[in-house]
Design a protein around this motif. Structure first.
Motif, PDB file in Angstrom:
ATOM      1  N   ALA A 267       0.826  -1.205   0.000  1.00  0.00           N
ATOM      2  CA  ALA A 267       0.000   0.000   0.000  1.00  0.00           C
ATOM      3  C   ALA A 267       0.862   1.258   0.000  1.00  0.00           C
ATOM      4  O   ALA A 267       0.487   2.283  -0.582  1.00  0.00           O
ATOM      5  CB  ALA A 267      -0.930   0.003   1.212  1.00  0.00           C
ATOM      6  N   ALA A 268       2.018   1.172   0.649  1.00  0.00           N
ATOM      7  CA  ALA A 268       2.934   2.315   0.709  1.00  0.00           C
ATOM      8  C   ALA A 268       3.864   2.365  -0.496  1.00  0.00           C
ATOM      9  O   ALA A 268       4.774   3.199  -0.538  1.00  0.00           O
ATOM     10  CB  ALA A 268       3.758   2.249   1.989  1.00  0.00           C
ATOM     11  N   LYS A 269       3.624   1.454  -1.458  1.00  0.00           N
ATOM     12  CA  LYS A 269       4.468   1.375  -2.656  1.00  0.00           C
ATOM     13  C   LYS A 269       5.940   1.202  -2.283  1.00  0.00           C
ATOM     14  O   LYS A 269       6.828   1.775  -2.908  1.00  0.00           O
ATOM     15  CB  LYS A 269       4.260   2.604  -3.545  1.00  0.00           C
ATOM     16  N   TRP A 270       6.158   0.423  -1.212  1.00  0.00           N
ATOM     17  CA  TRP A 270       7.483   0.042  -0.743  1.00  0.00           C
ATOM     18  C   TRP A 270       8.302   1.226  -0.231  1.00  0.00           C
ATOM     19  O   TRP A 270       9.529   1.160  -0.168  1.00  0.00           O
ATOM     20  CB  TRP A 270       8.234  -0.740  -1.821  1.00  0.00           C
ATOM     21  N   LYS A 271       7.604   2.291   0.163  1.00  0.00           N
ATOM     22  CA  LYS A 271       8.264   3.418   0.826  1.00  0.00           C
ATOM     23  C   LYS A 271       8.164   3.169   2.325  1.00  0.00           C
ATOM     24  O   LYS A 271       7.085   3.261   2.914  1.00  0.00           O
ATOM     25  CB  LYS A 271       7.601   4.735   0.430  1.00  0.00           C
ATOM     26  N   PHE A 272       9.287   2.856   2.939  1.00  0.00           N
ATOM     27  CA  PHE A 272       9.284   2.337   4.301  1.00  0.00           C
ATOM     28  C   PHE A 272       8.708   3.325   5.315  1.00  0.00           C
ATOM     29  O   PHE A 272       7.914   2.950   6.181  1.00  0.00           O
ATOM     30  CB  PHE A 272      10.702   1.932   4.711  1.00  0.00           C
ATOM     31  N   ASP A 273       9.079   4.590   5.224  1.00  0.00           N
ATOM     32  CA  ASP A 273       8.573   5.575   6.183  1.00  0.00           C
ATOM     33  C   ASP A 273       7.056   5.722   6.077  1.00  0.00           C
ATOM     34  O   ASP A 273       6.360   5.885   7.086  1.00  0.00           O
ATOM     35  CB  ASP A 273       9.246   6.933   5.964  1.00  0.00           C
TER      36      ASP A 273
ATOM     37  N   LEU B 119     -15.029   4.577   2.727  1.00  0.00           N
ATOM     38  CA  LEU B 119     -13.793   4.624   1.947  1.00  0.00           C
ATOM     39  C   LEU B 119     -12.588   4.887   2.839  1.00  0.00           C
ATOM     40  O   LEU B 119     -11.511   4.315   2.635  1.00  0.00           O
ATOM     41  CB  LEU B 119     -13.890   5.704   0.867  1.00  0.00           C
ATOM     42  N   HIS B 120     -12.765   5.749   3.829  1.00  0.00           N
ATOM     43  CA  HIS B 120     -11.656   6.049   4.738  1.00  0.00           C
ATOM     44  C   HIS B 120     -11.201   4.789   5.472  1.00  0.00           C
ATOM     45  O   HIS B 120      -9.997   4.520   5.580  1.00  0.00           O
ATOM     46  CB  HIS B 120     -12.077   7.116   5.750  1.00  0.00           C
TER      47      HIS B 120
ATOM     48  N   PHE C 216     -12.581  11.012  -3.771  1.00  0.00           N
ATOM     49  CA  PHE C 216     -12.047  10.440  -2.537  1.00  0.00           C
ATOM     50  C   PHE C 216     -11.481   9.035  -2.744  1.00  0.00           C
ATOM     51  O   PHE C 216     -11.012   8.407  -1.801  1.00  0.00           O
ATOM     52  CB  PHE C 216     -13.140  10.411  -1.468  1.00  0.00           C
ATOM     53  N   LEU C 217     -11.541   8.549  -3.975  1.00  0.00           N
ATOM     54  CA  LEU C 217     -10.976   7.237  -4.293  1.00  0.00           C
ATOM     55  C   LEU C 217      -9.521   7.397  -4.698  1.00  0.00           C
ATOM     56  O   LEU C 217      -9.201   8.216  -5.566  1.00  0.00           O
ATOM     57  CB  LEU C 217     -11.747   6.585  -5.445  1.00  0.00           C
ATOM     58  N   ASP C 218      -8.634   6.627  -4.068  1.00  0.00           N
ATOM     59  CA  ASP C 218      -7.257   6.682  -4.538  1.00  0.00           C
ATOM     60  C   ASP C 218      -7.186   5.957  -5.880  1.00  0.00           C
ATOM     61  O   ASP C 218      -8.039   5.128  -6.209  1.00  0.00           O
ATOM     62  CB  ASP C 218      -6.282   6.098  -3.510  1.00  0.00           C
ATOM     63  N   PRO C 219      -6.192   6.271  -6.711  1.00  0.00           N
ATOM     64  CA  PRO C 219      -6.130   5.700  -8.065  1.00  0.00           C
ATOM     65  C   PRO C 219      -6.144   4.178  -8.091  1.00  0.00           C
ATOM     66  O   PRO C 219      -6.749   3.575  -8.982  1.00  0.00           O
ATOM     67  CB  PRO C 219      -4.804   6.254  -8.611  1.00  0.00           C
ATOM     68  N   ILE C 220      -5.490   3.542  -7.116  1.00  0.00           N
ATOM     69  CA  ILE C 220      -5.447   2.081  -7.100  1.00  0.00           C
ATOM     70  C   ILE C 220      -6.839   1.511  -6.854  1.00  0.00           C
ATOM     71  O   ILE C 220      -7.276   0.568  -7.521  1.00  0.00           O
ATOM     72  CB  ILE C 220      -4.453   1.585  -6.029  1.00  0.00           C
ATOM     73  N   THR C 221      -7.564   2.100  -5.897  1.00  0.00           N
ATOM     74  CA  THR C 221      -8.928   1.645  -5.621  1.00  0.00           C
ATOM     75  C   THR C 221      -9.819   1.866  -6.831  1.00  0.00           C
ATOM     76  O   THR C 221     -10.619   0.999  -7.204  1.00  0.00           O
ATOM     77  CB  THR C 221      -9.508   2.387  -4.398  1.00  0.00           C
ATOM     78  N   ARG C 222      -9.684   3.023  -7.468  1.00  0.00           N
ATOM     79  CA  ARG C 222     -10.516   3.345  -8.628  1.00  0.00           C
ATOM     80  C   ARG C 222     -10.301   2.328  -9.749  1.00  0.00           C
ATOM     81  O   ARG C 222     -11.247   1.919 -10.429  1.00  0.00           O
ATOM     82  CB  ARG C 222     -10.198   4.759  -9.120  1.00  0.00           C
TER      83      ARG C 222
END
Length: 351
Positions: A68-74, A183-184, A216-222
């Motif tokens: 979900a974080a696209k492999w961004k650890f922080d 959605l939240h 309010f939809l993130d692109p991946i959900t859309r």
């Protein structure tokens, strides 16, 4: 087939769950996120500690948050910290059945069947709305998400949400405000849990509703949402209900459905449940996996997990934390029954 009021709680024979593969670097990040999350654990003296630990040690938790974080650890650290804080307040795994049962009486949300990849299907029928908007409606949805996760076959991490707008009117359709809250929760606390969102029988009158929530939809959900798809391409005929063109002639009966879900998922009246351990050779807590340079995995024991040498696991006198929506007029068990599972006996019995 003959009409039935029993839902399907296992995928079709031969269903294969697509395997996920991670690079050594990604596996190392997953392991590091697990180690970080365990530093945030509630103390053992806290009644919710055992449930938080149970969620953290599920094999899909850390991978989902890293993806979900696209492999961004922080970013993954912020996400999982936020969900841990939300779960401590909301306690989604301890929602009492009697708290949300009334929301289920008309069949507006039904868990029934699996798609071709073994994802549990959550049917949403807005036209069957039977209660006024309230926080309890959201808790019912969360309760259903938790039950769908209980039914996931090994290796599956996501669900199908199939929204059928047949008989829906402006009066029964949820408000945009409620949809935003849903959605939240989905996008922040059940990350990577929506595998597919299928919308069928959408009347032109309600197109404005999706235009209203689209920002309010993130692109991946859309990208996961499809309107009026050919359901037979996605769901085996024997798993799809007959009213949507499938071969499973299902008729909703509330008491039959409710009792079946409680029994199959092992839900106690106070919302707790006790699971049987898998055979000893398959028990591998997340933090017990150490990635080697050659791609192999080395097993180590870890606090809070089950080691390969455990022959007996006991959970005794664990108090149930109060639910934030608990009704004081309803009895709540202070502790769930003592559990003693002899893994050797379980393995022998299944041999």
């Amino acid at each position: 087939m003959a009409r039935t009021s029993l839902v399907q709680t296992t995928p079709s024979a031969g269903t294969e769950v697509p395997a996920r593969e991670y690079t050594e670097e990604q596996q190392a990040q997953i392991k590091a996120l697990g180690e970080y999350a365990h530093t945030l654990l509630l103390p053992e003296s806290d009644p919710y500690h055992v449930w938080e630990l149970r969620w953290l040690n599920k094999p899909d938790t850390m991978p989902r948050y890293m993806r979900a974080a696209k492999w961004k650890f922080d970013d993954a650290k912020k996400r999982i910290k936020g969900t841990m804080e939300w779960r401590r307040e909301y306690k989604p795994d301890l929602i009492r059945p009697d708290e949300v049962k009334i929301e289920d009486e008309a069949g507006k949300i039904i868990i029934n069947g699996f798609d071709r990849d073994g994802r549990p299907i959550i049917y949403m029928n807005p036209g069957r709305q039977n209660t006024a908007e309230s926080p309890r409606q959201l808790r019912h949805l969360v309760w259903c998400l938790e039950r769908a996760k209980d039914l996931m076959p090994p290796g599956q991490e996501s669900v199908v949400i199939l929204i059928d707008y047949k008989t829906t009117t402006l009066r029964t359709n949820p408000s945009i405000s409620t949809a935003r809250k849903v959605l939240h929760i989905l996008q922040n606390h059940y990350v990577e849990t929506l595998g597919r969102g299928l919308v069928v029988n959408l009347p032109m009158l309600l197109n404005f509703f999706y235009k209203g929530i689209s920002p309010f939809l993130d692109p991946i959900t859309r990208d996961k949402i499809r309107f009026n798809p050919d359901l037979s391409d996605l769901i085996p005929k024997e798993q799809l209900t007959a009213d949507l063109g499938g071969g499973y002639d299902y008729e909703f009966d509330h008491e039959t459905y409710w009792n079946q879900i409680l029994e199959v998922c092992g839900i106690a009246p106070d919302g707790t449940r006790v699971e049987k351990l898998e055979p000893e050779s398959e028990v591998k807590p997340l933090l017990a996996l150490d990635v080697k340079g050659d791609g192999e995995q080395d097993e180590k024991s870890s606090s809070g997990g089950y080691s390969r040498n455990d022959s007996e696991v006991q959970i005794e006198h664990v108090p149930v934390p109060p639910s934030p929506q608990a009704d004081s007029t309803q009895p709540v068990h202070d502790e769930f029954e003592r559990l003693t599972l002899d893994v050797g006996t379980e393995v022998a019995a299944s041999a």
